[in-house]
Design a protein around this motif. Structure first.
Motif, short mmCIF file in Angstrom:
data_model
loop_
_atom_site.label_atom_id
_atom_site.label_comp_id
_atom_site.label_asym_id
_atom_site.label_seq_id
_atom_site.Cartn_x
_atom_site.Cartn_y
_atom_site.Cartn_z
N ALA A 183 1.70 1.40 7.59
CA ALA A 183 1.46 3.25 7.78
C ALA A 183 2.29 4.20 7.78
O ALA A 183 1.99 5.80 7.13
N ILE A 184 3.54 4.07 7.45
CA ILE A 184 4.44 5.21 7.30
C ILE A 184 4.53 5.62 6.09
O ILE A 184 4.55 7.00 5.79
N LEU A 185 4.24 4.76 4.77
CA LEU A 185 4.05 5.62 3.76
C LEU A 185 3.11 6.76 4.13
O LEU A 185 2.22 7.86 2.95
N ALA A 186 1.77 5.68 4.65
CA ALA A 186 0.48 6.81 4.27
C ALA A 186 -0.04 7.92 5.05
O ALA A 186 -0.37 8.95 4.53
N MET A 187 1.11 7.99 6.03
CA MET A 187 1.15 8.54 6.66
C MET A 187 1.74 10.42 6.18
O MET A 187 1.68 11.33 6.09
N ARG A 188 3.00 10.22 5.94
CA ARG A 188 3.84 10.77 4.93
C ARG A 188 3.28 12.11 3.57
O ARG A 188 3.68 12.62 3.35
N LEU A 241 2.72 -1.13 -15.31
CA LEU A 241 2.53 -0.57 -14.52
C LEU A 241 1.30 0.29 -13.91
O LEU A 241 1.80 1.25 -12.51
N ILE A 242 0.36 -0.09 -14.24
CA ILE A 242 -0.84 0.28 -13.66
C ILE A 242 -1.20 -0.43 -12.35
O ILE A 242 -2.01 -0.18 -12.23
N SER A 243 -0.81 -1.34 -12.84
CA SER A 243 -1.48 -2.99 -12.38
C SER A 243 -1.82 -2.83 -10.60
O SER A 243 -0.58 -2.31 -10.11
N ALA A 244 -2.28 -3.45 -9.96
CA ALA A 244 -1.96 -4.11 -8.94
C ALA A 244 -1.21 -4.16 -8.29
O ALA A 244 -0.84 -4.14 -7.01
N ALA A 245 -0.13 -5.25 -8.68
CA ALA A 245 0.75 -5.83 -8.52
C ALA A 245 1.57 -5.01 -8.17
O ALA A 245 2.27 -4.86 -7.08
N MET A 246 1.36 -3.80 -9.04
CA MET A 246 3.09 -2.91 -9.20
C MET A 246 2.45 -1.86 -7.92
O MET A 246 3.60 -1.45 -7.52
N GLY A 247 1.31 -1.38 -7.39
CA GLY A 247 1.03 -0.67 -6.64
C GLY A 247 1.23 -1.16 -5.56
O GLY A 247 2.37 -0.62 -4.46
N GLN A 248 1.23 -2.53 -4.94
CA GLN A 248 1.86 -2.67 -3.99
C GLN A 248 2.87 -3.49 -4.00
O GLN A 248 4.03 -2.80 -2.67
N ALA A 249 3.75 -3.61 -4.97
CA ALA A 249 4.98 -4.10 -4.96
C ALA A 249 5.68 -2.35 -4.95
O ALA A 249 7.10 -2.25 -3.98
N VAL A 285 -3.47 5.25 -3.03
CA VAL A 285 -4.50 4.83 -3.14
C VAL A 285 -4.13 3.08 -3.34
O VAL A 285 -4.97 2.84 -3.00
N GLY A 286 -2.74 3.00 -3.21
CA GLY A 286 -2.87 1.54 -3.86
C GLY A 286 -2.44 1.08 -2.42
O GLY A 286 -2.22 0.06 -2.45
N ILE A 287 -2.41 1.66 -1.74
CA ILE A 287 -1.82 1.43 0.04
C ILE A 287 -2.77 -0.14 0.51
O ILE A 287 -3.84 0.54 0.66
N ALA A 288 -2.35 -0.83 0.28
CA ALA A 288 -3.37 -2.11 0.46
C ALA A 288 -3.74 -2.37 2.49
O ALA A 288 -3.31 -1.64 2.79
N PRO A 289 -5.60 -2.80 2.16
CA PRO A 289 -5.93 -2.89 4.07
C PRO A 289 -5.14 -3.74 4.55
O PRO A 289 -4.92 -4.78 3.39
N VAL A 290 -5.30 -4.06 5.70
CA VAL A 290 -4.88 -5.29 6.74
C VAL A 290 -6.08 -5.90 7.89
O VAL A 290 -7.15 -5.05 7.70
N GLU A 291 -5.71 -7.10 7.54
CA GLU A 291 -7.18 -7.10 8.32
C GLU A 291 -6.97 -7.51 9.81
O GLU A 291 -5.64 -7.74 10.16
N VAL A 292 -7.14 -6.28 10.67
CA VAL A 292 -7.13 -6.99 12.18
C VAL A 292 -8.22 -7.58 13.06
O VAL A 292 -9.61 -6.84 12.50
#
Length: 477
Positions: A367-372, A197-205, A419-426
């Motif tokens: 972006a939607i979740l980060a902003m909300r 439940l606290i894993s990085a995979a769960m955060g992304q999912a 916190v779990g929202i992953a960055p993207v390469e731009v």
């Protein structure tokens, strides 16, 4: 002649229908393979986590929506919670400021997903073709929403029937053709659950599943147009959450029993990733290419129906702020005969059209979740506690059980997701860097703060009016 006003014309069936078609949309069909990729055999658990967060947060929305059924939803809640003359003005302004960006992002995400599935029916080899499809979808939505609210309610119910029909067909297909075993909980049993439940995979999912549940609160944006809102709003919220959670779990289970998660991960590792059309492939495997074509058409109908509800609800937010004297007055205009906020509808639709041409789906979801999260979800949860402390609970039509536990739990989980929202390469202008959506969200808040200060200074309101008053009081008689 009196000025036009919003009319209470939507009942429980219509409110629930608009909520559910908002929630389904293209989300579960494009996020289903992504969640499988992150979670492997435990992909169903991520959908349970999303449903749990929606249920806990739904208690907050239900209490606020039943007590303050007005146009604008979070705009009104934040203003009342933090004080209508000072910090409430700031928090509600920030929310409307973000709405001008995040609601078109939501619109763009659905339109981009629509174009993605449309590519199964009509192969699009040129870069501009998916963008043309997405932009056309947004324009058509604006045309359909340019009408009276009672007509929209009837159209919403009709689209809802299409949503339920598609989901029912897909679930039936899996139930009658199951070939692979699917578990809800991890193979390691209960001892493995906390770590998962606290894993990085769960955060992304969880970011993907929560995106697919968003919309259970759409009825609050339409609070001034709901009949018997003190009962209808909480009931429609939880009917929506429970109904959609059941449909999502059954849909994912059905697809997983026909297309195993190992195969999906294999697709994602290959050059020709078929997972983006997973529902179409699922139906093709069961019933053949003709049925897959028909199913894809239904997915597109569902996506369009969801965007219909999304744009309807969000168009009421700038209107509510403008009608309250806290935003640009042009947004407060109602159509003289059809009685809907047409300026707000046209502007949000126009910005959504531009976004649908510029961005990619994964970027838009993050972006939607980060902003909300910070202003709307966390800010609103804290605001409910402030309202309870200041006004008491005796007049509340709906009171959440086990208060304050649901509120505290919602805040913790929302911050975990943030916190779990992953960055993207731009790559931009020849420069390669990582884009952190958390930083972008904070940047938008900073810009919104600057805009609020300029707006307040122009109006002569807090914090400038307060400073002027204090200075005056210090002058000698």
């Amino acid at each position: 002649m009196s000025a036009p006003t919003l009319q209470r014309r939507l009942g429980l069936v219509q409110a629930t229908a608009l909520n559910m078609i908002d929630m389904v949309g293209i989300g579960p069909f494009v996020t289903l393979p992504l969640v499988m990729g992150f979670m492997g055999p435990n992909f169903l658990l991520a959908w349970l986590v999303g449903a749990a967060l929606a249920s806990v947060d739904g208690l907050i929305w239900s209490e606020l929506g039943a007590a303050y059924p007005e146009a604008g939803g979070s705009y009104r809640f934040l203003k009342l919670a933090y004080g209508e003359q000072k910090w409430g003005r700031y928090m509600s302004f920030l929310y409307v400021w973000q709405t001008l960006i995040q609601s078109p992002l939501v619109l763009a995400s659905g339109a981009i997903g629509f174009a993605q599935y449309f590519g199964y029916l009509v192969p699009m080899t040129e870069w501009w073709q998916p963008k043309a499809v997405a932009g056309t979808v947004v324009l058509l939505l604006v045309v359909l929403l340019y009408r009276r609210i009672e007509d929209i309610g009837k159209l919403g119910v009709a689209l809802w029937v299409g949503v339920l029909g598609l989901m029912g067909w897909l679930i039936f297909g899996g139930l009658t053709h199951a070939n692979h075993h699917v578990d809800i909980f991890p193979a390691g049993g209960f001892p493995a659950l906390p770590g998962l439940l606290i894993s990085a995979a769960m955060g992304q999912a969880a970011v993907k599943t929560i995106y697919s549940y968003l919309g259970y609160y759409n009825v609050c944006h339409l609070g001034a147009e709901i009949k018997g809102p003190e009962k209808v709003i909480p009931r429609s919220i939880f009917l929506s959450i429970l109904g959609i959670a059941a449909l999502y779990l059954l849909l994912n289970w059905s697809v997983g029993t026909v297309i195993p998660w190992q195969e999906v991960q294999g697709w994602q590792a290959s050059a020709g990733d078929k997972s983006q059309f997973i529902v179409s492939v699922f139906v093709e495997r069961l019933y053949g290419p003709a049925a897959a074509t028909f199913a894809t058409a239904l997915v597109l109908l569902v996506a369009f129906a969801s965007l219909f509800a999304v744009l309807l609800g969000y168009s009421r937010i700038p209107y509510a702020a403008a009608a309250d004297g806290e935003f640009l007055p042009v947004f407060g205009k109602l159509h003289p005969t059809k009685h809907f906020p047409y300026v707000s509808l046209l502007l949000l639709g126009g910005v959504g059209f531009v976004f649908s041409l510029l961005f990619r789906l994964g970027e838009v979801i993050s972006a939607i979740l980060a902003m909300r999260i910070l202003v709307q979800f966390v800010g609103q949860a804290v605001g409910l506690m402030l309202l309870r402390k200041r006004r008491g609970t005796s007049a509340l039509p709906f009171k959440m059980p086990l208060y304050p536990l649901p509120v505290i739990l919602a805040i913790i989980v929302w911050l975990f997701v943030f916190v779990g929202i992953a960055p993207v390469e731009v790559t931009w202008g020849g420069v390669h860097f990582k884009l952190y959506f958390q930083v972008a969200a904070l940047g938008m808040m900073a810009l919104g703060t600057g805009a609020f200060l300029l707006w307040s200074r122009r109006l002569g309101r807090w914090p400038y009016a307060q400073q002027t008053q204090s200075a005056t009081e210090r002058l000698p008689e």
